[in-house]
Design a protein around this motif. Structure first.
Motif, PDB file in Angstrom:
ATOM      1  N   GLY A 320       0.819  -1.209   0.000  1.00  0.00           N
ATOM      2  CA  GLY A 320       0.000   0.000   0.000  1.00  0.00           C
ATOM      3  C   GLY A 320       0.845   1.248   0.000  1.00  0.00           C
ATOM      4  N   GLY A 321       0.206   2.353   0.320  1.00  0.00           N
ATOM      5  CA  GLY A 321       0.931   3.616   0.341  1.00  0.00           C
ATOM      6  C   GLY A 321       0.051   4.742   0.832  1.00  0.00           C
ATOM      7  N   TRP A 322       0.636   5.913   0.885  1.00  0.00           N
ATOM      8  CA  TRP A 322      -0.104   7.100   1.306  1.00  0.00           C
ATOM      9  C   TRP A 322       0.412   8.332   0.572  1.00  0.00           C
ATOM     10  CZ3 TRP A 322       2.884  10.890   3.675  1.00  0.00           C
ATOM     11  CH2 TRP A 322       4.090  10.488   4.249  1.00  0.00           C
ATOM     12  N   ASN A 323      -0.484   9.283   0.392  1.00  0.00           N
ATOM     13  CA  ASN A 323      -0.167  10.568  -0.224  1.00  0.00           C
ATOM     14  C   ASN A 323      -0.606  11.682   0.715  1.00  0.00           C
ATOM     15  OD1 ASN A 323       0.585   9.099  -2.441  1.00  0.00           O
ATOM     16  ND2 ASN A 323      -0.988   9.916  -3.822  1.00  0.00           N
ATOM     17  N   SER A 324       0.165  12.742   0.759  1.00  0.00           N
ATOM     18  CA  SER A 324      -0.258  13.925   1.507  1.00  0.00           C
ATOM     19  C   SER A 324       0.064  15.174   0.697  1.00  0.00           C
ATOM     20  CB  SER A 324       0.427  13.993   2.873  1.00  0.00           C
ATOM     21  OG  SER A 324       1.797  14.292   2.743  1.00  0.00           O
ATOM     22  N   HIS A 325      -0.795  16.163   0.824  1.00  0.00           N
ATOM     23  CA  HIS A 325      -0.607  17.447   0.146  1.00  0.00           C
ATOM     24  C   HIS A 325      -0.942  18.544   1.134  1.00  0.00           C
ATOM     25  CE1 HIS A 325      -2.057  20.559  -3.046  1.00  0.00           C
ATOM     26  NE2 HIS A 325      -0.813  20.789  -2.666  1.00  0.00           N
ATOM     27  N   GLU A 343       3.997  28.095   0.886  1.00  0.00           N
ATOM     28  CA  GLU A 343       4.636  26.777   0.854  1.00  0.00           C
ATOM     29  C   GLU A 343       3.641  25.752   0.321  1.00  0.00           C
ATOM     30  OE1 GLU A 343       7.485  24.980   4.012  1.00  0.00           O
ATOM     31  OE2 GLU A 343       5.496  24.166   4.437  1.00  0.00           O
ATOM     32  N   ASP A 344       4.133  24.908  -0.592  1.00  0.00           N
ATOM     33  CA  ASP A 344       3.317  23.846  -1.180  1.00  0.00           C
ATOM     34  C   ASP A 344       4.140  22.563  -1.146  1.00  0.00           C
ATOM     35  OD1 ASP A 344       1.999  22.074  -3.046  1.00  0.00           O
ATOM     36  OD2 ASP A 344       0.868  23.818  -3.735  1.00  0.00           O
ATOM     37  N   SER A 345       3.636  21.535  -0.454  1.00  0.00           N
ATOM     38  CA  SER A 345       4.405  20.300  -0.308  1.00  0.00           C
ATOM     39  C   SER A 345       3.564  19.091  -0.683  1.00  0.00           C
ATOM     40  CB  SER A 345       4.919  20.148   1.124  1.00  0.00           C
ATOM     41  OG  SER A 345       3.861  19.943   2.021  1.00  0.00           O
ATOM     42  N   HIS A 346       4.204  18.135  -1.327  1.00  0.00           N
ATOM     43  CA  HIS A 346       3.596  16.863  -1.694  1.00  0.00           C
ATOM     44  C   HIS A 346       4.517  15.744  -1.221  1.00  0.00           C
ATOM     45  CE1 HIS A 346       0.535  18.447  -4.612  1.00  0.00           C
ATOM     46  NE2 HIS A 346       1.399  19.453  -4.665  1.00  0.00           N
ATOM     47  N   VAL A 347       3.941  14.716  -0.609  1.00  0.00           N
ATOM     48  CA  VAL A 347       4.706  13.537  -0.210  1.00  0.00           C
ATOM     49  C   VAL A 347       3.970  12.306  -0.716  1.00  0.00           C
ATOM     50  CG1 VAL A 347       5.707  12.204   1.680  1.00  0.00           C
ATOM     51  CG2 VAL A 347       5.587  14.700   1.858  1.00  0.00           C
ATOM     52  N   GLN A 348       4.727  11.394  -1.314  1.00  0.00           N
ATOM     53  CA  GLN A 348       4.159  10.133  -1.788  1.00  0.00           C
ATOM     54  C   GLN A 348       5.002   8.992  -1.247  1.00  0.00           C
ATOM     55  OE1 GLN A 348       4.521   8.366  -5.994  1.00  0.00           O
ATOM     56  NE2 GLN A 348       2.489   9.316  -6.036  1.00  0.00           N
ATOM     57  N   ASP A 349       4.347   8.008  -0.641  1.00  0.00           N
ATOM     58  CA  ASP A 349       5.052   6.885  -0.023  1.00  0.00           C
ATOM     59  C   ASP A 349       4.406   5.586  -0.487  1.00  0.00           C
ATOM     60  OD1 ASP A 349       6.853   6.270   2.753  1.00  0.00           O
ATOM     61  OD2 ASP A 349       5.352   4.764   2.261  1.00  0.00           O
ATOM     62  N   ARG A 350       5.241   4.647  -0.950  1.00  0.00           N
ATOM     63  CA  ARG A 350       4.776   3.334  -1.364  1.00  0.00           C
ATOM     64  C   ARG A 350       5.640   2.277  -0.686  1.00  0.00           C
ATOM     65  NH1 ARG A 350       1.505   6.346  -2.558  1.00  0.00           N
ATOM     66  NH2 ARG A 350       0.519   6.761  -4.582  1.00  0.00           N
ATOM     67  N   THR A 380       8.888   9.979  -2.216  1.00  0.00           N
ATOM     68  CA  THR A 380       9.296  11.216  -2.866  1.00  0.00           C
ATOM     69  C   THR A 380       8.626  12.380  -2.149  1.00  0.00           C
ATOM     70  OG1 THR A 380       7.483  11.090  -4.468  1.00  0.00           O
ATOM     71  CG2 THR A 380       9.599  10.118  -5.108  1.00  0.00           C
ATOM     72  N   GLN A 381       9.355  13.473  -2.045  1.00  0.00           N
ATOM     73  CA  GLN A 381       8.824  14.680  -1.410  1.00  0.00           C
ATOM     74  C   GLN A 381       9.164  15.874  -2.277  1.00  0.00           C
ATOM     75  OE1 GLN A 381       9.206  15.644   2.940  1.00  0.00           O
ATOM     76  NE2 GLN A 381      10.531  17.290   2.195  1.00  0.00           N
ATOM     77  N   SER A 382       8.180  16.722  -2.475  1.00  0.00           N
ATOM     78  CA  SER A 382       8.374  17.947  -3.237  1.00  0.00           C
ATOM     79  C   SER A 382       7.865  19.114  -2.408  1.00  0.00           C
ATOM     80  CB  SER A 382       7.619  17.874  -4.570  1.00  0.00           C
ATOM     81  OG  SER A 382       7.636  19.126  -5.224  1.00  0.00           O
TER      82      SER A 382
END
Length: 717
Positions: A320-325, A343-350, A380-382
């Motif tokens: 699975g995974g999770w996303n946050s914005h 500030e604008d941040s995105h994190v994606q985890d798998r 990944t984090q942006s």
């Protein structure tokens, strides 16, 4: 650290110990009449705890449902040695034995919980039971210097009715409605149950910050007041599907989904003086807004097959995974007093995990278990932001591969002695991009583990547990690889930028645990346990000032540390102690801790976020004349100061939380519940002081808290 304050605390426990001894003295031994006992769910939970060679506390459905808590964190805070970080009534981050969050291993259905997932937000309707291990085992994992908490999601039982709950809580003038549904299905070859929970949470927030800074420019005094309100809508869903194959063969699938979105608008006002002269544009005001979105989806699976009459094989997987914005915007009438920030941040985890376990029961109370695990994580984090005087990003991409092998042997050596011997080898490789380029961090730890249990009399209810273990804590991905994250506020010694450190080593602890337990004939338990941990390669954030003048905090392996403590627990019914007393179920626990970081001179050179003690006093009483049960709990953690380095220390105020509830059963299928949480709300204060490099800075923040009132209808269909 001077040992006398700790000794005085031990003396203070004397009345508590006398109470336990008095109950023991009045408890007569039981005689086995060869009859089958019908026990309650609570008795079964106590029996699981009693029979486990490794020290374990089991919280079952009866205890989970008792007080009508809104989330898992509220349930756990009443357990011995468990605390929550943050303000009263809004705590987050589950901690054991006073140690900070990363020292406690959190499992969901026996699988490691991915970083970023807040398990304390799980609703009680989703949980079947919680297992708390005070010392690590080879099977559950050794990344547990403080201990392990294993959360088992809801299990169905044949004939279980559909459960519906609906209601709302009220806090600071805001309503937070919620509803949940639990349903069970049964067929010849399969069973299934699912839980659906929806909620809308809303609460106000008020804080005041005072900062005083003295440097070559003079003395700056600043005062800020912030007001905001938080609103979040969320949905959680869990299910358990069990398929039955050949005799001794089962396949269980356990999906989990959580979605949430929130918005926090706020306003801030600031005044500032330099050498008693008001700053230009004083006072300044700012409007800000934070928006966040979070989604997680996971599927746990378990396949178990019986290989022979005394052996079986079990495979588990987790994918699975999770996303946050997260978006944050802040405007300001005077950027010198309140920064303008975007500030604008995105994190994606798998992640994916696969494990296999072989169990062989050799008779005579002898069982051997061996297994292996492998886990892969990609993240990944942006982050794109514009901050005061700088513009920057904190982008990174990273991956990790964890593998482990273990073996353990559980053996009932004699009617009086049982042992649990195990060993685990775990390796972790993390790769990612940092400000210095591509880096790789390799770590591995070998952890031998030994547990023993001694019953002075095999038929008695008294037993002694002993453990000698090695455990560890690995650096997280952000701790290793995160690029520089700029502070949203003015950069200073007490509010620095943050970056990772790819050269960190794992913290490794050698520990000793001893516990004495008595299980009461009519139900209940009395226990006293002590532990000692010596931690090597302690990781702590160190704040330094760069040549550019900006302040930066980054983690470093600084030293060794020692932590130790005593935990006392008493759960019994009052009439077990005092004849003709009301049938009040009492649950009390009291814990004392102390620690020291060897490279930092005292006083207050303790481990991060560890209070000197925790205490809970609670009880439940069911009235005989009406179908009404009432109860309550008092949770107390004293304030404390932590010296982070020779230049910096932090302070946290005391927390005292009082909760009460009433449960009125209208009939066998309908009940109303009223819960009052955080009665007598008090301000929660934190502070930080830095003195070095020609700068003396003192920052103090006061946060207001509110009473939470919840009304809930519980219906069985």
């Amino acid at each position: 650290m001077n040992s006398f304050p700790f000794a005085r605390r031990l003396v203070a426990t004397f009345p508590f110990v006398c109470t336990a001894v008095a109950v023991m003295a009045q408890t007569a031994p039981t005689v086995d009449m060869g009859r089958v006992e019908v026990t309650s769910g609570r008795d079964n939970d106590t029996q699981q705890r009693r029979e486990s060679t490794a020290s374990k506390i089991v919280i079952g459905r009866e205890e989970i449902e008792r007080q009508g808590d809104s989330n898992l964190g509220e349930i756990l805070k009443r357990m011995p040695g468990i605390t929550l970080g943050g303000a009263p009534g809004r705590g987050s981050g589950i901690r054991m034995r006073g140690l900070s969050q990363g020292y406690t291993q959190i499992l969901l259905d026996g699988q490691r919980v991915p970083p970023g997932f807040s398990v304390e937000s799980l609703t009680p309707e989703m949980i079947e039971r919680v297992e708390i291990y005070r010392a690590p085992t080879a099977e559950t994992g050794a990344q547990a210097i403080a201990g392990t908490i294993n959360i088992i999601t809801r299990e169905g039982r044949k004939g279980m009715p559909t459960e519906l709950k609906a209601g709302s809580s009220f806090q600071g003038g805001y309503a937070s409605p919620s509803a949940s549904l639990v349903k069970y299905h049964d067929a010849e070859k399969w069973t299934a149950n699912y839980t659906l929970s929806v909620n809308r949470y809303a609460a106000p927030d008020h804080s005041e910050n005072d900062l005083t800074r003295t440097n070559s420019a003079g003395t700056t005094v600043r005062h800020r007041v912030s007001d905001s309100h938080y609103g979040r809508e969320g949905m959680n869903a869990t299910a358990r599907l069990q398929l039955k194959g050949d005799p001794g063969e089962t396949l269980t699938l356990m999906p989990f989904v959580a979605l949430s979105q929130g918005r926090t608008p706020g306003v801030m006002q600031a005044t500032e003086t330099l050498n008693d002269v008001a700053a230009v544009g004083n006072p300044a005001t700012a409007n800000n807004e934070n928006k966040n979105h979070f989604a997680v989806a996971r599927l746990n699976g378990q396949w178990r097959r019986k290989l022979s009459a005394d052996s079986n094989m079990e495979w588990k997987f987790n994918v699975g995974g999770w996303n946050s914005h997260n978006e944050f915007q802040q405007s300001s009438t005077n950027p010198l007093l309140i920064p303008r920030v975007a500030e604008d941040s995105h994190v994606q985890d798998r992640s994916a995990n696969l494990s296999g376990k072989y169990t062989n029961v050799m008779g005579g109370g002898h069982q051997w278990v061996s297994g292996a695990e492998v886990e892969s994580v990609r993240r990944t984090q942006s982050v794109v932001g514009a901050y005061q005087a700088v513009s920057g990003s904190a982008d990174y991409s990273a991956s990790s591969m964890r593998y482990a092998m273990y073996s353990q042997d559980e053996w009932q050596l004699t009617p009086k002695w049982s042992s649990h011997v195990g060993a685990r080898y775990e390796g972790l490789t993390t790769e990612g991009n940092t400000s210095t380029g591509l880096v790789t961090n390799n770590n591995s730890v070998f952890t031998p583990l030994l547990h023993a249990m001694w019953r002075p009399n095999p038929d008695s209810r008294d037993q002694v547990r002993m453990s000698l273990t090695r455990s560890f804590k690995t650096p997280t991905m952000p701790t290793l690889l995160a690029r520089r994250t700029y502070t949203r506020d003015e950069n200073s010694a007490t509010n620095p930028d943050v970056s990772g450190n790819p050269n960190l080593k794992p913290e490794v602890a050698t520990g000793v645990d001893v516990a004495i337990e008595r299980y009461l004939p009519q139900g209940g338990v009395l226990s006293a346990s002590a532990f000692h941990r010596r931690v090597q390669n302690l990781i702590r954030n160190v704040t330094t000032q760069e040549s550019s003048g900006r302040w930066l905090s980054s983690p470093q392996n600084i030293s060794e540390a020692v932590t130790e403590g005593i935990e006392l627990e008493a759960k019994f019914r009052m009439d077990q102690w005092i004849a003709d007393a009301p049938h009040i179920d009492l649950r009390n626990n009291l814990s004392f801790y102390r620690s020291r970081v060897l490279s930092i001179m005292g006083p207050d050179n303790r481990l991060d976020q560890q209070p000197s003690m925790t205490a809970n006093l609670g009880g439940d009483y069911r009235l005989k004349t009406v179908s009404l049960t009432i109860g309550g709990n008092i949770n107390y953690n004293p304030g404390y100061t932590t010296r982070l380095s020779a230049e910096q220390l932090t302070t946290i105020s005391q927390k005292r939380v009082m909760d009460m509830y009433g449960l009125w059963r209208v009939d066998s299928s309908t009940a109303w519940r009223l819960t009052l949480s955080n009665l007598d709300p008090r301000n929660y204060n934190t502070g930080s002081v830095y003195s070095g490099n020609g700068v003396v800075e003192n920052s103090h923040t006061q946060n207001r808290t509110w009473t939470n009132v919840q009304i809930l209808l519980e219906k069985k269909l």
